[in-house]
Motif scaffolding. Structure first.
Motif, short mmCIF file in Angstrom:
data_model
loop_
_atom_site.label_atom_id
_atom_site.label_comp_id
_atom_site.label_asym_id
_atom_site.label_seq_id
_atom_site.Cartn_x
_atom_site.Cartn_y
_atom_site.Cartn_z
N LEU A 1 5.55 -1.10 -27.60
CA LEU A 1 4.31 -1.39 -26.88
C LEU A 1 4.52 -2.52 -25.88
O LEU A 1 3.99 -2.48 -24.76
CB LEU A 1 3.19 -1.76 -27.87
N TYR A 2 5.31 -3.53 -26.28
CA TYR A 2 5.62 -4.61 -25.34
C TYR A 2 6.36 -4.05 -24.12
O TYR A 2 6.08 -4.39 -22.99
CB TYR A 2 6.47 -5.70 -26.01
N ILE A 3 7.30 -3.15 -24.41
CA ILE A 3 8.06 -2.54 -23.31
C ILE A 3 7.11 -1.71 -22.43
O ILE A 3 7.16 -1.78 -21.20
CB ILE A 3 9.20 -1.66 -23.86
N ALA A 4 6.22 -0.95 -23.08
CA ALA A 4 5.32 -0.07 -22.32
C ALA A 4 4.39 -0.88 -21.42
O ALA A 4 4.16 -0.50 -20.26
CB ALA A 4 4.50 0.79 -23.28
N VAL A 5 3.87 -1.98 -21.93
CA VAL A 5 2.95 -2.80 -21.11
C VAL A 5 3.72 -3.44 -19.95
O VAL A 5 3.26 -3.43 -18.80
CB VAL A 5 2.24 -3.86 -21.99
N PHE A 6 4.91 -3.93 -20.26
CA PHE A 6 5.77 -4.51 -19.21
C PHE A 6 6.08 -3.45 -18.15
O PHE A 6 5.96 -3.69 -16.94
CB PHE A 6 7.04 -5.04 -19.86
N PHE A 7 6.43 -2.26 -18.61
CA PHE A 7 6.76 -1.18 -17.68
C PHE A 7 5.54 -0.76 -16.87
O PHE A 7 5.64 -0.45 -15.70
CB PHE A 7 7.31 0.04 -18.45
N TYR A 8 4.38 -0.74 -17.53
CA TYR A 8 3.19 -0.28 -16.79
C TYR A 8 2.88 -1.21 -15.61
O TYR A 8 2.47 -0.74 -14.55
CB TYR A 8 1.97 -0.18 -17.71
N SER A 9 3.10 -2.51 -15.83
CA SER A 9 2.80 -3.43 -14.73
C SER A 9 3.63 -3.08 -13.50
O SER A 9 3.16 -3.20 -12.37
CB SER A 9 3.04 -4.88 -15.16
N PHE A 10 4.85 -2.63 -13.73
CA PHE A 10 5.69 -2.26 -12.58
C PHE A 10 5.47 -0.81 -12.16
O PHE A 10 5.65 -0.48 -10.99
CB PHE A 10 7.17 -2.53 -12.91
N GLN A 11 5.08 0.03 -13.10
CA GLN A 11 4.78 1.41 -12.72
C GLN A 11 3.63 1.44 -11.73
O GLN A 11 3.72 2.05 -10.66
CB GLN A 11 4.42 2.25 -13.95
N ILE A 12 2.54 0.75 -12.08
CA ILE A 12 1.36 0.81 -11.21
C ILE A 12 1.66 0.09 -9.89
O ILE A 12 1.22 0.54 -8.82
CB ILE A 12 0.09 0.28 -11.90
N TYR A 13 2.42 -0.99 -9.96
CA TYR A 13 2.76 -1.70 -8.73
C TYR A 13 3.59 -0.80 -7.81
O TYR A 13 3.30 -0.65 -6.62
CB TYR A 13 3.50 -3.00 -9.07
N CYS A 14 4.63 -0.18 -8.37
CA CYS A 14 5.52 0.64 -7.53
C CYS A 14 4.83 1.93 -7.10
O CYS A 14 5.09 2.43 -6.00
CB CYS A 14 6.81 0.95 -8.29
N ASP A 15 3.99 2.47 -7.95
CA ASP A 15 3.29 3.69 -7.60
C ASP A 15 2.35 3.44 -6.42
O ASP A 15 2.37 4.16 -5.42
CB ASP A 15 2.48 4.16 -8.83
N PHE A 16 1.56 2.39 -6.55
CA PHE A 16 0.54 2.14 -5.53
C PHE A 16 1.12 1.51 -4.27
O PHE A 16 0.80 1.92 -3.15
CB PHE A 16 -0.57 1.27 -6.14
N SER A 17 1.98 0.49 -4.46
CA SER A 17 2.55 -0.13 -3.26
C SER A 17 3.51 0.85 -2.60
O SER A 17 3.69 0.83 -1.38
CB SER A 17 3.25 -1.44 -3.60
N GLY A 18 4.12 1.74 -3.40
CA GLY A 18 4.98 2.79 -2.84
C GLY A 18 4.16 3.70 -1.94
O GLY A 18 4.57 4.02 -0.82
N TYR A 19 2.98 4.09 -2.42
CA TYR A 19 2.11 4.93 -1.59
C TYR A 19 1.74 4.19 -0.30
O TYR A 19 1.78 4.76 0.79
CB TYR A 19 0.82 5.30 -2.36
N SER A 20 1.38 2.92 -0.46
CA SER A 20 0.99 2.14 0.72
C SER A 20 2.14 2.06 1.72
O SER A 20 1.93 2.19 2.93
CB SER A 20 0.57 0.72 0.32
N ASP A 21 3.36 1.83 1.21
CA ASP A 21 4.52 1.76 2.11
C ASP A 21 4.72 3.08 2.85
O ASP A 21 5.01 3.09 4.05
CB ASP A 21 5.79 1.44 1.30
N ILE A 22 4.56 4.18 2.13
CA ILE A 22 4.74 5.49 2.77
C ILE A 22 3.65 5.68 3.84
O ILE A 22 3.94 6.11 4.96
CB ILE A 22 4.67 6.63 1.71
N ALA A 23 2.40 5.33 3.48
CA ALA A 23 1.29 5.49 4.43
C ALA A 23 1.50 4.62 5.66
O ALA A 23 1.38 5.09 6.80
CB ALA A 23 -0.02 5.12 3.73
N ILE A 24 1.84 3.36 5.43
CA ILE A 24 2.02 2.42 6.56
C ILE A 24 3.23 2.86 7.40
O ILE A 24 3.20 2.79 8.63
CB ILE A 24 2.18 0.98 6.03
N GLY A 25 4.27 3.32 6.71
CA GLY A 25 5.49 3.77 7.41
C GLY A 25 5.22 4.98 8.29
O GLY A 25 5.64 5.01 9.45
N PHE A 26 4.50 5.97 7.75
CA PHE A 26 4.19 7.15 8.57
C PHE A 26 3.29 6.77 9.75
O PHE A 26 3.47 7.26 10.87
CB PHE A 26 3.52 8.24 7.72
#
Lengths: 307, 475
Positions: free
Chosen positions: B229-254
């Motif tokens: 669970l500690y690993i999952a919560v730690f991972f989620y913080s980066f999952q949501i960051y990379c998922d959302f900021s990744g989308y933003s980067d793709i949008a801004i890049g296009f």
């Protein structure tokens, strides 16, 4: 050079660098896979010859090789892998015979015959396609995207857990791969809330199993089909195990040895479906006692031991 | 259409060359048609919502601008609010409020015969609604002149790179950019491509590699040793960051490739030293929207301490509700509101303690970053959990420390891969902060070429290619 020419050169350089890097990286990773001590690398190198061959999903990993070798004096090879589907097991077992001497006995845990097994795991074996036409054809037919992806990018071929394990076992033996934890009290309690567990097996799985059994028996290999132990309260939740066993016995003509409810207590279990090292030892003693696991004819005599 | 899918690759392969082949009005029409195709690929029926919002706000914008009578101006603005928030309220929150109302009555022993409608949530409705609303509000505040070209305005509302998950771009930033012809610029195109690739790497290599561990643990939190669970919560913080900021980067890049500049939506948020700073680094386009159109109109911090706290709480609660029709999102917003309030209450105590202890600057900064990160993670537990029971189970298991051993770690290879990728991400972000690496990529063609190749290799080697949707699509 004019600006247009520079851009074309840039794109060309980019393509060359990307392609070359992919091929160099792919070749580097292939050399790791080919040298690894991981079970499948040894299989395709022809260095997995043994007396006792095991196959199963994660539940097949409980055939704890160091203990079996210690107790039987026989050489072992375990081709089990987490969530191994029957279709992939068929390909690997046939490749085993192509690359290695036939074993004395094949022992197969039948809980692989379940649609819960991960068919996508097969794509992880992309890293072994350079060594097996059978595996290539299997992936091409069932997972064309993964197969052709691996043709386009050689790095992609190694984008899977199977490669990571090959890397992990690059220089060390994988015989010790087994759970080393005890089922938690919470999990023990929660089994009461579990609903009935049903095996979802298909005719195709039965046909694959029959094909493997027939192939091995034709080569003079004795085949034993077993149901490895479950955590007893969980074993009671399995609603159609008898139905699965009957279907397999009918398809293969072999008796299935049912050990689903054979290990008592909690100390021997890592979770509902898996024995840990302690439980594995108890179970293997049982298999030896019942003659499922043979003991070497000469075993012990050189040391003056008794049988 | 989602960015990490085959139909989208075909779409951009056709759209981008055609976009630069056309000029003027034809190009604008292509941008609009492409945007509607991009959205309609998911469900063409919901294009009607975008079209109605567009027409209403286009008309209201012009009418508000012309109207001198303050009461009528207000009524016109109200019309825009009612239409936009009406759609949002109905499609996103109607079933939620009905279900909550029924649960409330049931808790009093009543059995009402009211049922939900099973309404489908239109993808991206929260994003384009806020974007469109900012236009009429800014005209009402006399900060913006109305757009007279309906096609331009419709393209502003529906522009495909940021239509379904932002960033929420203000009309005052976006509409003036239509004045330029945006000829093909090699430099801009390659810089945009680099950002797109970086966004794809964050999404398909990092976020999607972390997702299986997170999904497994949150689907049945009591089945695993607490270490997972500690690993999952730690991972989620980066999952949501990379998922959302990744989308933003793709949008801004296009957008950059096509000639438009969008503001940054994330700036290394997990390096924030306090929560106010966090909200200037995380989902910047939403937090600044909420600040400008909610917090400040409510009075901001201009009417004393108590009202400042009230405004902070209200803004964060509504910010939470914006994310989804679930009380867990509201609670997430409430937690962040509390963090902001508590921070204001105790910032002097913290500073005083650090001064008394003569703590060096790096220690103060490090502890602050760690505290903000840990409390952010606590809030993420509620954000990720489908209900309070799941969140409670996650926290209960974590607190029990039962099964907190290396042997209890599930999927060790996936965990190792996740840690490696997070380490790589942090290395890139820290080195970018320290050495401005991204400027090197922008200025030096050789570095840009190398970055392209390295990112493609990393995506091939680490990527997950099963077209997982972006998390923020559901919002």
């Amino acid at each position: 050079m004019n600006p247009g020419g520079k851009k074309i050169l840039w794109v060309f350089a980019f393509l060359v660098v990307t392609f070359t890097g992919d091929r160099i990286g792919g070749a580097l990773l292939e050399s790791i896979v080919s040298q690894s001590k991981f079970r499948f690398s040894r299989l395709y190198r022809g260095e997995a010859g043994c007396d006792l061959l095991f196959m199963g999903n994660s539940r097949g990993l409980i055939f704890y090789q160091p203990y079996i070798e210690e107790k039987t004096g026989l050489q072992t090879c375990n081709l089990s892998y987490n969530a191994m589907p029957m279709s992939l097991a068929t390909v690997l077992l046939e490749d085993y015979l192509d690359n290695n001497k036939a074993p004395r006995k094949l022992i197969l845990d039948i809980s692989m015959l379940d649609t819960r097994m991960d068919e996508n795991l097969s794509t992880g074996f992309n890293c072994y396609t350079p060594y097996s036409a059978r595996l290539r054809n299997f992936l091409k037919a069932r997972f064309p995207k993964a197969y052709y992806g691996g043709r386009v990018s050689h790095l992609y071929r190694y984008n899977n857990e199977v490669f990571q394990r090959a890397l992990f076992y690059w220089k060390k033996s994988d015989k010790d791969w087994l759970l080393d934890r005890v089922i938690t009290p919470t999990l023990q309690e929660r089994v009461k809330e579990e609903g009935p567990f049903l095996f979802n097996f298909t005719d195709e799985m039965l046909a694959d199993l029959k094909a493997v059994v027939d192939t091995y028996r034709e080569k003079g290999v004795e085949v034993a089909l077993v149901v490895n132990p479950y955590y007893p309260p969980f074993a009671k939740k399995i609603a159609n195990l008898d139905e699965l066993i009957a279907a397999i016995e009918k398809a293969t003509g072999l008796t299935v040895h049912n050990y689903a409810d054979s290990i008592a207590g909690t100390e021997g279990f890592g979770d509902y479906q898996h024995l840990n090292k302690t439980g594995s030892r108890q179970y293997l003693d049982l298999l030896i006692k019942d003659g499922i696991l043979p003991v070497s004819d000469s075993f012990g005599f050189s040391e003056g031991g008794e049988h | 259409m989602i960015f990490n899918s085959l139909p989208f690759l075909v779409f951009v392969a056709i759209f981008i060359p055609l976009y630069f082949a056309l000029k003027g009005r034809a190009r604008l029409l292509l941008a609009l048609a492409g945007s509607y195709l991009f959205y309609g690929w998911w469900d063409w029926r919901f294009l009607s919502l975008i079209a109605i919002s567009t027409l209403v706000d286009f008309w209201v914008g012009a009418a508000v601008y012309k109207e001198q009578d303050e009461k009528r101006r207000k009524r016109l603005l109200l019309l825009s609010m009612v239409v936009n928030l009406g759609f949002l309220g109905f499609f996103k929150y109607f079933d939620f409020f009905i279900a909550s109302f029924v649960e409330l009555l049931q808790s009093f022993g009543l059995q009402p015969s009211v049922s939900t409608l099973g309404i489908i949530l239109p993808v991206g409705i929260s994003f384009y609604t806020f974007q469109s609303m900012s236009y009429t509000i800014d005209i009402y505040r006399r900060k913006l002149e109305p757009e007279h070209d309906l096609v331009k305005f419709a393209t502003f509302v529906a522009f495909w790179p940021q239509l379904v998950a932002g960033p929420i771009v203000r009309a005052s930033d976006f509409l003036p950019q239509f004045r330029s012809d945006h000829p093909f610029e090699w430099d801009r195109f390659t810089k945009g491509s680099a950002q797109v690739l970086w966004g794809f790497f964050k999404k398909v290599a990092i976020a999607d590699s972390l997702a299986p561990i997170v999904d497994q643990c949150f689907s049945d939190p009591m089945s695993f040793g607490s270490v997972n669970l500690y690993i999952a919560v730690f991972f989620y913080s980066f999952q949501i960051y990379c998922d959302f900021s990744g989308y933003s980067d793709i949008a801004i890049g296009f957008a950059r490739m096509l000639g438009f500049d969008f503001p940054a939506n994330f700036r290394t948020p997990y390096f924030s030293k306090n929560f106010s700073e966090f909200w200037t680094r995380w989902h910047i386009s939403l937090s600044s929207w909420l600040r400008d159109y909610l917090y400040i109109p409510l009075g901001g911090n201009r009417h004393g301490t108590a009202k400042t706290y009230r405004n902070l709480m209200l803004t964060m609660l509504l910010g939470g509700l914006w994310h989804g029709a679930n009380w867990t999102f509201v609670f997430w917003g409430w937690l962040h509101g509390m963090y902001l309030v508590v921070q204001r209450l105790f910032s002097n105590v913290w500073t005083g303690t650090m001064r008394t202890l003569r703590a060096p600057g790096w220690l103060n900064a490090g502890l602050s970053i760690l505290l903000v990160y840990l409390f952010t993670n606590l809030a993420w537990v509620f954000f990720r959990s489908p209900d309070f029971a799941t969140a409670a189970a996650v926290l209960q298991n974590m607190a029990s420390l039962e099964g907190f051993t290396v042997a209890q770690i599930m999927n060790k290879f996936l965990v190792a891969k996740g840690v490696l990728l997070i380490g790589f991400l942090l290395l890139v972000e820290i080195s970018d902060f320290r050495f401005n690496y991204s400027q090197l990529v922008v200025r030096q063609p050789v570095f840009r070429l190398a970055s392209f190749a390295v990112l493609l290799w990393l995506i091939a080697f680490f990527g997950t290619f099963n077209s997982n949707a972006f998390i923020y699509f559901q919002f």
